[in-house]
Design an enzyme around this catalytic site. Structure first.
Site, PDB file in Angstrom:
ATOM      1  N   LYS A 138     -14.558  -1.870  -2.635  1.00 51.61           N
ATOM      2  CA  LYS A 138     -15.576  -0.850  -2.358  1.00 51.61           C
ATOM      3  C   LYS A 138     -15.071   0.562  -2.586  1.00 51.61           C
ATOM      4  O   LYS A 138     -15.841   1.452  -2.905  1.00 51.61           O
ATOM      5  CB  LYS A 138     -16.177  -1.013  -0.961  1.00 51.61           C
ATOM      6  CG  LYS A 138     -15.196  -0.946   0.177  1.00 51.61           C
ATOM      7  CD  LYS A 138     -15.924  -1.095   1.503  1.00 51.61           C
ATOM      8  CE  LYS A 138     -15.421  -2.252   2.326  1.00 51.61           C
ATOM      9  NZ  LYS A 138     -13.994  -2.232   2.686  1.00 51.61           N
ATOM     10  N   LYS A 182       0.822  -1.213   0.000  1.00 51.88           N
ATOM     11  CA  LYS A 182       0.000   0.000   0.000  1.00 51.88           C
ATOM     12  C   LYS A 182       0.859   1.266   0.000  1.00 51.88           C
ATOM     13  O   LYS A 182       0.520   2.246  -0.660  1.00 51.88           O
ATOM     14  CB  LYS A 182      -0.956   0.016   1.206  1.00 51.88           C
ATOM     15  CG  LYS A 182      -2.088  -0.986   1.066  1.00 51.88           C
ATOM     16  CD  LYS A 182      -3.185  -0.745   2.089  1.00 51.88           C
ATOM     17  CE  LYS A 182      -4.342  -1.700   1.882  1.00 51.88           C
ATOM     18  NZ  LYS A 182      -5.381  -1.584   2.892  1.00 51.88           N
ATOM     19  N   LYS A 239      -9.158  -7.217  -7.996  1.00 51.79           N
ATOM     20  CA  LYS A 239     -10.194  -7.464  -6.986  1.00 51.79           C
ATOM     21  C   LYS A 239     -11.311  -6.412  -7.067  1.00 51.79           C
ATOM     22  O   LYS A 239     -11.027  -5.239  -7.289  1.00 51.79           O
ATOM     23  CB  LYS A 239      -9.514  -7.408  -5.609  1.00 51.79           C
ATOM     24  CG  LYS A 239     -10.422  -7.694  -4.452  1.00 51.79           C
ATOM     25  CD  LYS A 239      -9.626  -7.749  -3.152  1.00 51.79           C
ATOM     26  CE  LYS A 239      -9.799  -6.507  -2.344  1.00 51.79           C
ATOM     27  NZ  LYS A 239      -9.532  -6.605  -0.922  1.00 51.79           N
TER      28      LYS A 239
HETATM   29  N1  AQP Z   1     -13.531  -8.769  -4.165  1.00 51.80           N
HETATM   30  C1  AQP Z   1     -13.625  -9.479  -3.064  1.00 51.80           C
HETATM   31  N2  AQP Z   1     -13.941 -10.788  -3.128  1.00 51.80           N
HETATM   32  C2  AQP Z   1     -14.036 -11.540  -2.011  1.00 51.80           C
HETATM   33  N3  AQP Z   1     -13.847 -11.049  -0.768  1.00 51.80           N
HETATM   34  C3  AQP Z   1     -13.553  -9.742  -0.654  1.00 51.80           C
HETATM   35  N4  AQP Z   1     -13.311  -8.954   0.402  1.00 51.80           N
HETATM   36  C4  AQP Z   1     -13.051  -7.702  -0.031  1.00 51.80           C
HETATM   37  N5  AQP Z   1     -13.126  -7.653  -1.362  1.00 51.80           N
HETATM   38  C5  AQP Z   1     -13.431  -8.896  -1.790  1.00 51.80           C
HETATM   39  C6  AQP Z   1     -13.367  -9.398   1.778  1.00 51.80           C
HETATM   40  O1  AQP Z   1     -14.227  -8.487   2.452  1.00 51.80           O
HETATM   41  C7  AQP Z   1     -13.683  -8.140   3.723  1.00 51.80           C
HETATM   42  C8  AQP Z   1     -13.487  -6.639   3.702  1.00 51.80           C
HETATM   43  O2  AQP Z   1     -12.483  -6.246   4.467  1.00 51.80           O
HETATM   44  P1  AQP Z   1     -11.980  -4.762   4.519  1.00 51.80           P
HETATM   45  O3  AQP Z   1     -13.089  -3.808   4.374  1.00 51.80           O
HETATM   46  O4  AQP Z   1     -11.232  -4.665   5.807  1.00 51.80           O
HETATM   47  O5  AQP Z   1     -10.937  -4.549   3.392  1.00 51.80           O
HETATM   48  P2  AQP Z   1     -10.628  -4.942   1.938  1.00 51.80           P
HETATM   49  O6  AQP Z   1     -10.317  -6.393   1.816  1.00 51.80           O
HETATM   50  O7  AQP Z   1      -9.556  -4.006   1.511  1.00 51.80           O
HETATM   51  O8  AQP Z   1     -11.985  -4.651   1.149  1.00 51.80           O
HETATM   52  P3  AQP Z   1     -12.221  -3.708  -0.077  1.00 51.80           P
HETATM   53  O9  AQP Z   1     -13.638  -3.824  -0.478  1.00 51.80           O
HETATM   54  O10 AQP Z   1     -11.185  -3.962  -1.146  1.00 51.80           O
HETATM   55  O11 AQP Z   1     -12.008  -2.283   0.594  1.00 51.80           O
HETATM   56  P4  AQP Z   1     -11.077  -1.079   0.187  1.00 51.80           P
HETATM   57  O12 AQP Z   1     -11.526  -0.657  -1.178  1.00 51.80           O
HETATM   58  O13 AQP Z   1     -11.324  -0.046   1.225  1.00 51.80           O
HETATM   59  O14 AQP Z   1      -9.656  -1.569   0.200  1.00 51.80           O
HETATM   60  C9  AQP Z   1     -12.409  -8.967   3.877  1.00 51.80           C
HETATM   61  O15 AQP Z   1     -12.712 -10.165   4.569  1.00 51.80           O
HETATM   62  C10 AQP Z   1     -12.013  -9.282   2.454  1.00 51.80           C
HETATM   63  O16 AQP Z   1     -11.263 -10.495   2.326  1.00 51.80           O
END
Ligand code: AQP
Length: 334
Positions: free
Chosen positions: A203, A119, A200
């Site tokens: 959000k 990151k 991936k």
């Molecule tokens: N695309 C994905 N497919 C399957 N699982 C996913 N997760 C996230 N994206 C996918 C799972 O959702 C949880 C979210 O955890 P988080 O909010 O702490 O962070 P993240 O993994 O970084 O999720 P995002 O959506 O990608 O958020 P941003 O955009 O803020 O970085 C975790 O259990 C993750 O595995």
């Protein structure tokens, strides 16, 4: 005060950052698993808002996303009577515990965290919080003496760090924490971006077309799926390496219908991509329609405030006790 089912002995802690409206990826990869685990484990499920601010957030949107995530957890099937759902920043003991742990964590350990390296390499102007957030994660976990932390393989290193910090603390200051274990899930299904299916689905992604958010208008969800990137091969076949777009749509179907990859491939053997996409869109829209209906019922309800108010009392009292024990063991004033 609410109590967990006494027959369930093992506990877990898990959370999602309110860094945007949660996606179909978050739902399939995380929330559906939480729902599955709620009858097997005492579950602390939190909104990781203090983790979200390790990168810049728009305060107004963040504020809305927090409440929205609570309502979506419930709308997606997380039962507030069985689980303790709470907002991390409402419990100041997480930050307090984190500082005590920070003074017992080495700079070198944090520097080895691959997520940080990844990151921070994308933006030279990162906050100190991005560097130290694995310690806050350790505090989240250790405050409740949970047995397991369900994580995908990408977060395993952070649970290892929490284990190391806990063991070191126990050795130095006497028994203080339960040493948790990572519960590596078969939640392996990573849902990918519909436009760029090697990436991936996230959000916080700026690409609206590639991401399905659980509060998107249903028509636009259908449109996004119909416009998903595929390939020129015209076969509905699971092959993530060569056919990432189609494989992603198959993964979505498997996760939402319970059918196997084979069953889906066979059902669409002689059909074209358009027909398959229509089917995927109908499956996704039906799932999200139900979630949105339940969300509308809860988002402005007093019930939601009651749940949060009650749970924050429970979690504050547990984490406070842990903080006091830590202070005492470390020789701080009280
Ligand atoms: N695309 C994905 N497919 C399957 N699982 C996913 N997760 C996230 N994206 C996918 C799972 O959702 C949880 C979210 O955890 P988080 O909010 O702490 O962070 P993240 O993994 O970084 O999720 P995002 O959506 O990608 O958020 P941003 O955009 O803020 O970085 C975790 O259990 C993750 O595995």
């Amino acid at each position: 005060m609410k109590e967990f089912n006494q027959k369930i002995t093992k506990s877990i802690l898990t959370g999602i950052q309110p860094s945007g409206i949660i996606t179909l990826g978050n739902y399939i990869g995380a929330i559906k698993q939480m729902v599955r685990m709620q009858d097997e484990f005492k579950s602390y499920i939190f909104i990781a808002d203090m983790h979200a601010i390790t990168v810049p957030q728009d305060p107004e949107k963040l504020h809305k996303n927090i409440r929205s995530l609570v309502a979506l957890y419930i709308a997606c099937g997380i039962d507030p009577d069985k689980n303790i759902i709470f907002v991390q920043s409402e419990n100041e003991y997480h930050a307090n515990i984190s500082w005590l742990l920070e003074c017992n964590t080495y700079f070198g350990e944090l520097s080895r965290m691959t997520q940080f390296k990844d990151k921070s390499s994308k933006n030279a102007n990162f906050s100190a919080g991005l560097f130290t957030y694995p310690i806050l994660m350790a505090a989240d976990i250790l405050a409740y003496d949970v047995d397991y932390v369900p994580v995908g393989i990408d977060q395993k290193q952070h649970v290892e760090l929490a284990r190391n910090i806990a063991s070191r603390f126990n050795k130095k200051y006497g028994p203080t924490f339960k040493v948790p274990e990572a519960y590596i899930t078969d939640f392996g299904t990573k849902i990918t971006d519909l436009v760029n299916p090697t990436k991936k689905m996230s959000k916080s992604s700026a690409n609206q077309k590639g991401v399905i958010r659980l509060l998107d208008d249903l028509k636009s969800i259908e449109k996004k799926i119909m416009g998903a990137t595929t390939d020129s091969d015209c076969q509905i076949k699971y092959d993530p390496l060569n056919k990432p777009g189609i494989s992603n749509l198959i993964n979505i179907c498997v996760a939402l219908t319970g059918k196997t990859i084979n069953e889906i491939e066979n059902a669409f053997k002689n059909q074209n991509y358009g027909e398959f996409k229509k089917y995927v869109a109908s499956v996704v829209v039906e799932e999200i329609r139900g979630i949105q209906k339940r969300y509308e019922e809860i988002i402005n309800s007093e019930k939601l405030d009651q749940i949060l108010n009650e749970n924050i009392k429970i979690t504050r009292s547990i984490a406070k006790e842990k903080f006091i024990t830590m202070k005492h063991n470390m020789g701080l004033y009280k």
